[in-house]
Design an enzyme around this catalytic site. Structure first.
Site, short mmCIF file in Angstrom:
data_model
loop_
_atom_site.label_atom_id
_atom_site.label_comp_id
_atom_site.label_asym_id
_atom_site.label_seq_id
_atom_site.Cartn_x
_atom_site.Cartn_y
_atom_site.Cartn_z
N GLU A 31 -0.42 -5.19 6.12
CA GLU A 31 0.89 -5.31 5.46
C GLU A 31 1.78 -6.32 6.19
OE1 GLU A 31 1.37 -0.85 3.53
OE2 GLU A 31 2.10 -1.20 5.54
N LYS A 73 14.71 7.06 1.66
CA LYS A 73 14.07 6.33 2.77
C LYS A 73 15.11 5.65 3.67
CE LYS A 73 9.64 6.87 1.52
NZ LYS A 73 8.79 5.92 0.87
N GLY A 125 0.91 5.13 5.88
CA GLY A 125 -0.35 5.04 5.11
C GLY A 125 -1.46 4.35 5.89
N THR A 145 0.85 -1.19 0.00
CA THR A 145 0.00 0.00 0.00
C THR A 145 0.88 1.24 0.00
OG1 THR A 145 -1.78 -1.13 1.15
CG2 THR A 145 -1.70 1.26 1.40
N GLY A 146 0.41 2.28 -0.68
CA GLY A 146 1.15 3.55 -0.67
C GLY A 146 1.55 3.96 -2.07
N SER A 147 2.23 5.09 -2.14
CA SER A 147 2.53 5.67 -3.45
C SER A 147 3.57 4.87 -4.21
CB SER A 147 3.00 7.12 -3.27
OG SER A 147 4.13 7.16 -2.43
N ASP A 198 6.31 -4.14 -1.11
CA ASP A 198 5.68 -3.01 -0.43
C ASP A 198 6.69 -1.87 -0.25
OD1 ASP A 198 3.77 -1.55 0.95
OD2 ASP A 198 3.33 -3.13 2.38
N GLY A 199 6.17 -0.68 -0.06
CA GLY A 199 7.03 0.46 0.24
C GLY A 199 7.38 0.49 1.72
C1 A5P Z 1 1.31 2.04 4.22
O1 A5P Z 1 0.66 1.74 5.40
C2 A5P Z 1 2.76 2.19 4.47
O2 A5P Z 1 3.37 1.17 5.19
C3 A5P Z 1 3.52 2.45 3.21
O3 A5P Z 1 4.06 1.28 2.66
C4 A5P Z 1 4.64 3.36 3.52
O4 A5P Z 1 4.07 4.41 4.25
C5 A5P Z 1 5.34 3.88 2.28
O5 A5P Z 1 4.47 4.69 1.58
P1 A5P Z 1 4.95 5.51 0.31
O6 A5P Z 1 5.38 4.52 -0.72
O7 A5P Z 1 3.73 6.27 -0.09
O8 A5P Z 1 6.06 6.40 0.76
#
Ligand code: A5P
Length: 232
Positions: A110, A128, A104, A32-34, A88-89
């Site tokens: 997750e 990051k 997120g 999840t996330g960008s 995942d991010g």
């Molecule tokens: C979602 O709950 C988060 O764990 C995201 O994986 C994390 O915040 C990274 O998000 P972005 O890819 O939007 O930076």
């Protein structure tokens, strides 16, 4: 100085590197996330183009579920046998491949999917990467609404500084219907012990410390792609 669009390009590059790991017939956990969004879009595009076949996916949030639907990725519930690969991010990652996730708000789902993956891969822009987890972002902790002020006190007793997450002027609720306490970590901290102690608190659903989950991280920068691997 990197622009927002530079960072987006890097997130996309990291996501593309991870899509290359998907094999025909894989069951894939979608983060999840960008950054995860780029992975979902690219995997959907490759499936539509027949460049990969037979993949099925498990989504870690309602937002990712919707996105997967739009991109044509078939979704299934997480089976007892887990997934082949999850991607995942992260919000922060250190050299030991330990991460903070959850800005997120999808951290609990997750972590369930990451823990059920034969291979868990983190993707992100090189910004990051940190020396110490917690140096830039708070640690998100999903808690039950019932007794959340008491749970916040217990987190304070562990040396954390919790703040209730608010979004658009309202209490933020996860897809599971729970609030999140974003906890500033006082550094230096023993993260193993901290994770263990948070895990044992009543009222905590889960937290964003992913200390032993990732096998690999792709960190993209304009200098190239860096791959972090789990230390032996
Ligand atoms: C979602 O709950 C988060 O764990 C995201 O994986 C994390 O915040 C990274 O998000 P972005 O890819 O939007 O930076």
């Amino acid at each position: 100085m990197l622009t927002a669009s530079d960072i987006e390009s890097q997130k996309r590059l990291a996501a593309l590197a991870a899509v290359d790991l998907v094999e025909n017939g894989d069951l894939v956990g979608l983060g999840t996330g960008s950054t995860a969004r780029y992975f979902v879009e690219e995997l959907g595009a490759r499936l539509a183009a027949g460049r990969v076949t037979g993949v099925r996916c498990v989504a870690t949030s309602l937002a990712t579920e919707r996105l997967a639907g739009v991109t044509g990725l078939p979704l299934v519930a997480l089976p007892a046998s887990g997934v082949d690969l999850a991607v995942d991010g992260m919000d922060e990652v250190d050299d030991g491949l330990r991460a903070i996730k959850g800005l997120g708000g999808a951290l609990t789902r997750e972590k369930i999917v990451a823990a059920a993956a034969r291979r868990f891969v983190l993707i992100g822009d090189a910004g990051k990467r940190v020396d110490q987890l917690g140096e830039r972002t708070p640690l998100p902790v999903e808690v039950l609404g019932f007794g959340r002020e008491r749970t916040a006190r217990l987190l304070e007793d562990l040396g954390l500084e919790p703040t209730l997450r608010v979004q658009s002027g309202k209490e933020f609720l996860t897809d599971n219907g729970n609030p999140v306490l974003d906890c500033r970590v006082r550094l230096p901290a023993d993260l193993e012990e901290l994770a263990d102690r948070i895990d044992r608190l009543p009222g905590v659903v889960d937290h964003g410390l992913f200390l032993h989950h990732a096998d690999l991280a792709f960190l993209a920068s304009f200098g190239g792609m860096e791959e972090l691997r789990r230390p032996e």
